[in-house]
Structures are given as structure tokens and as C-alpha cells.
Design a protein around this motif. Structure first.
Motif: not given
Length: 393
Positions: A123-127, A134-138, A161-168
Motif C-alpha cells: 500500500a505504501i508503494i501504491q500511495l 517516490l523519494d520517500v520510498l526509494v 511487489m517487484i513488478l509493481l516497483l518496476s512499474e511505479v
């Protein structure tokens, strides 16, 4: 059977229920000591807080909600937590930083081995993606995969999750290289196989190949080319794979021949021909540097050799050598007087049997040199000891 209760501050609980417009229902459940339903009611109605609470108070109010719901039985949390996070993720991008703090606090409230942490991090990745945060996530990503076994993540979940990270990450030009890295990680989860891969996997393989060709920072194509899903593209994307083969081990001449045979391929596939030509020239430079004869661990590469291999004018050779050094493909020192560059290191594009033999020879040479050096040191020590002994006598 109702769960035990240890934290229900009367005033705060009443205010929280009022914000959710379910105060009467919560009070009835509390009076009946039906705490399991209290947790469920709070979780399912939590979305109302997003409109009822001012942004500055959002984190504080959600912290109270989290503190209450976290008392539920562990077996109930997989149903309760999604009820809290789904409204947050599906809401507008307003107040994203406060919402991310809420999700982070929820994540930290869970046991470190809890599988629900995976759900919250998703959910954190999606939000973060939806709100351009994304700077908060990386900064958290380098440790992410080490958490998968701790959370008990299944293979399909890790792939998701890995594929979602690639997309975002791919939606932001700043993180295109990281996006490509996650594409490779995703494809690596699929073993080498002669059987057909799912359509999504094949599409992802095509995407990874095109990303590799487009990104200036990607110069290693041999690892990509060896991946099972990529190998499978030979039957469905023959021209694309033919181009990749050139970037694995071919040169400028081979690239020119490909573009002559397929004049519209670059444009049809969204490639910049000038960028591809620049990349193959740099890779050709690396191969040419590897191919020159070595002398005491160093190699001299003539400007004229570079000019012919890269198909560039002599006056442009020095610039290409500088570009090769900047890209990390070669290291060397330019000798402008003699029109050559002394190569101290060059990247092998394909590391096969020949390269292993060369490495073995160099290691043997280094080993012999070290033995000679150690013998010199030993002789010097012995000579010093003998001299000291003579002086004492």
C-alpha cells in the motif's frame, strides 16, 4: 469468544467513534464486551476519518485507531488491516505525506515477522506512486528483499511487489535505472525453461530488452540475454533479439548492417537511432580495448584503430575515449603526442572460456610476482638479522 482488552480510553474512544459516525454502535458493543466486533467496526469505518479529520490531526487520530485495532487477535488482523489501508490508498492524492506517515506507523505497529507488513508496504508503494512521493520510498528499497523471508512472502507475492516497483519507478525519469533493475529481478525469478512463459512474463521480457537498449547506463547485455524469458523471445521477436545480439557481442559494423536491413525498426519500436549508435560505439570501444595485446598488464590502443572500429573521424577519437572512461567501460591514459591511449582496464562484454583463461594467466603472473616479492623481503630480513648479529659479536 471475545478477545481480552487492555486499552480503551473512554473519552478518546468515544471521540474516535463520533468521527466515524458510529458512536452508538461502538458503545453498544463495548457494553456487551464484544470487542472483536469493536475492532471490526472501527476498521471498516476508518475511511470516514479522511474527511472528518483535519490534515494536521490525521496522524494523531490514526495512531489512536491503530493502537485500538492492534489489540485484536493476530488471526483477525489480516482482515482488519486491509479495511484500514484500502480507503487511504484509494483516496485522492491530497495530504499524501500525512497518509504515508499513517501507513508507516501501521507498518511499524506490526510484529517484524508479520506477513501483514507485506500488505502494508504494498500500500505504501501504491500511495507513494499515486502522489509522486517516490523519494520517500526509494531509500528503503535496498533492504526490501531481505524482508521477504522474514515476512513469509510467497514467490507469487514477491513477483507482484517487484513488478509493481518496476512499474511505479518507471513512471519517473529519475528512477528509470532502478525500474530496469527490478525488471531484471522479476525475470530472474523464472527458471530457464523450454516451455512457453505466461504472456505477462513475455511482455515484461520485451519491456526489459527495450529498456536496456534505451538506457545509457545499461552496458551489460550478456546477463540480460541469458535470462530464460528473454531467450524465449527468439521465436516471437526475432528482429528485436537480433538487435540485442549485436549489443551483446557485435560492433558498429554489425549495427550498420542491421539498420540497413531494417531501416524503420528503430522508429517503429520507439528507439532513438542516434542513441543506439552511440551505445554500440562505446561497447565496440570496450571490445577493441580488450582485444589489443597486453604488455606488463597495460595495452596501447592507437587512435587510428579506434577510428576504424567506431567509424568516426580521427579528430573525434579522443572524445570517444573520454566518453568510454566516463561510462566505466574502460580506464586509461591518453597520449596525445603518440595518438594512442594506454588501457589499464577494459570491460569484457562477454565473459566466456577465453576470458577465464586470460584471468587465470594474469592471476598466475600476479602470484609469481608476489612470491618473488616475498622472497626479496625475506632475504632483506635475513640480511638485516645477520648484520645485527655481527655487530653484537
Amino acid at each position: 469468544m471475545a478477545s481480552a482488552v487492555s486499552f480503551f480510553p473512554v473519552e478518546e474512544t468515544s471521540k474516535l467513534a463520533a468521527l466515524m459516525n458510529c458512536e452508538a454502535d461502538i458503545q453498544t458493543l463495548l457494553d456487551a464486551q464484544n470487542y472483536d466486533e469493536v475492532y471490526l467496526k472501527f476498521a471498516k469505518n476508518s475511511g470516514a476519518l479522511l474527511d472528518a479529520v483535519p490534515p494536521k490531526d490525521l496522524e494523531k487520530v490514526y495512531n489512536l485507531l491503530i493502537a485500538i485495532v492492534s489489540q485484536a487477535k493476530q488471526d483477525d488482523l489480516p482482515d482488519l488491516v486491509p479495511s484500514i489501508i484500502n480507503p487511504i490508498v484509494s483516496s485522492s492524492a491530497e495530504n499524501a505525506q500525512q497518509k504515508l506517515k499513517v501507513l508507516s506507523n501501521l507498518y511499524n505497529s506490526l510484529e517484524s515477522t508479520s506477513h501483514i507488513r507485506y500488505t502494508v508496504f504494498l500500500a505504501i508503494i501504491q500511495l507513494a506512486a499515486q502522489s509522486n512521493e517516490l523519494d520517500v520510498l526509494v531509500p528503503t528499497l535496498p533492504q526490501l528483499e531481505s524482508f521477504f523471508p522474514v515476512w513469509g512472502v510467497e514467490l507469487d507475492e514477491s513477483r507482484r511487489m517487484i513488478l509493481l516497483l518496476s512499474e511505479v519507478l518507471g513512471n519517473d525519469d529519475e528512477f528509470l535505472n532502478q525500474s530496469y533493475e527490478y525488471l531484471i529481478k522479476y525475470l530472474k525469478t523464472y527458471p530457464q525453461s523450454k516451455n512457453a512463459y505466461p504472456r505477462q512474463v513475455q511482455d515484461t521480457a520485451v519491456k526489459a530488452v527495450k529498456q536496456a537498449l534505451r538506457l545509457p547506463a545499461v552496458t551489460n547485455f550478456s546477463d540480460l540475454y541469458a535470462l530464460g524469458p528473454v531467450v524465449s523471445l527468439k521465436g516471437t521477436n526475432a528482429d528485436l533479439m537480433a538487435l540485442v545480439e549485436i549489443f551483446v557481442s557485435g560492433d558498429v559494423k554489425a549495427y550498420r548492417a542491421f539498420t540497413k536491413k531494417h531501416p524503420s525498426f528503430a522508429k517503429d519500436n520507439g528507439f532513438d537511432d542516434a542513441a543506439l549508435l552511440k551505445k554500440i560505439r562505446l561497447l565496440t570501444l570496450a571490445s577493441t580495448a580488450c582485444g589489443v595485446s597486453a604488455n606488463d598488464g597495460k595495452s596501447e590502443l592507437l587512435f587510428s584503430t579506434v577510428s576504424a572500429a567506431l567509424e568516426v573521424d580521427n579528430v573525434d577519437v579522443e572524445e570517444w575515449i573520454v566518453n568510454g572512461i566516463r561510462s566505466g567501460l574502460i580506464d586509461g591514459r591518453i597520449n596525445q603526442v603518440n595518438k594512442l591511449v594506454v588501457i589499464s582496464r577494459a570491460t569484457h562484454r562477454v565473459f566466456g572460456e577465453k576470458q577465464w583463461d586470460l584471468l587465470s594467466d594474469r592471476l598466475s603472473t600476479w602470484g609469481d610476482n608476489l612470491k618473488d616479492l616475498l622472497q626479496v623481503i625475506q632475504n632483506a630480513k635475513q640480511a638485516a638479522a645477520n648484520q645485527q648479529q655481527q655487530q653484537q659479536q
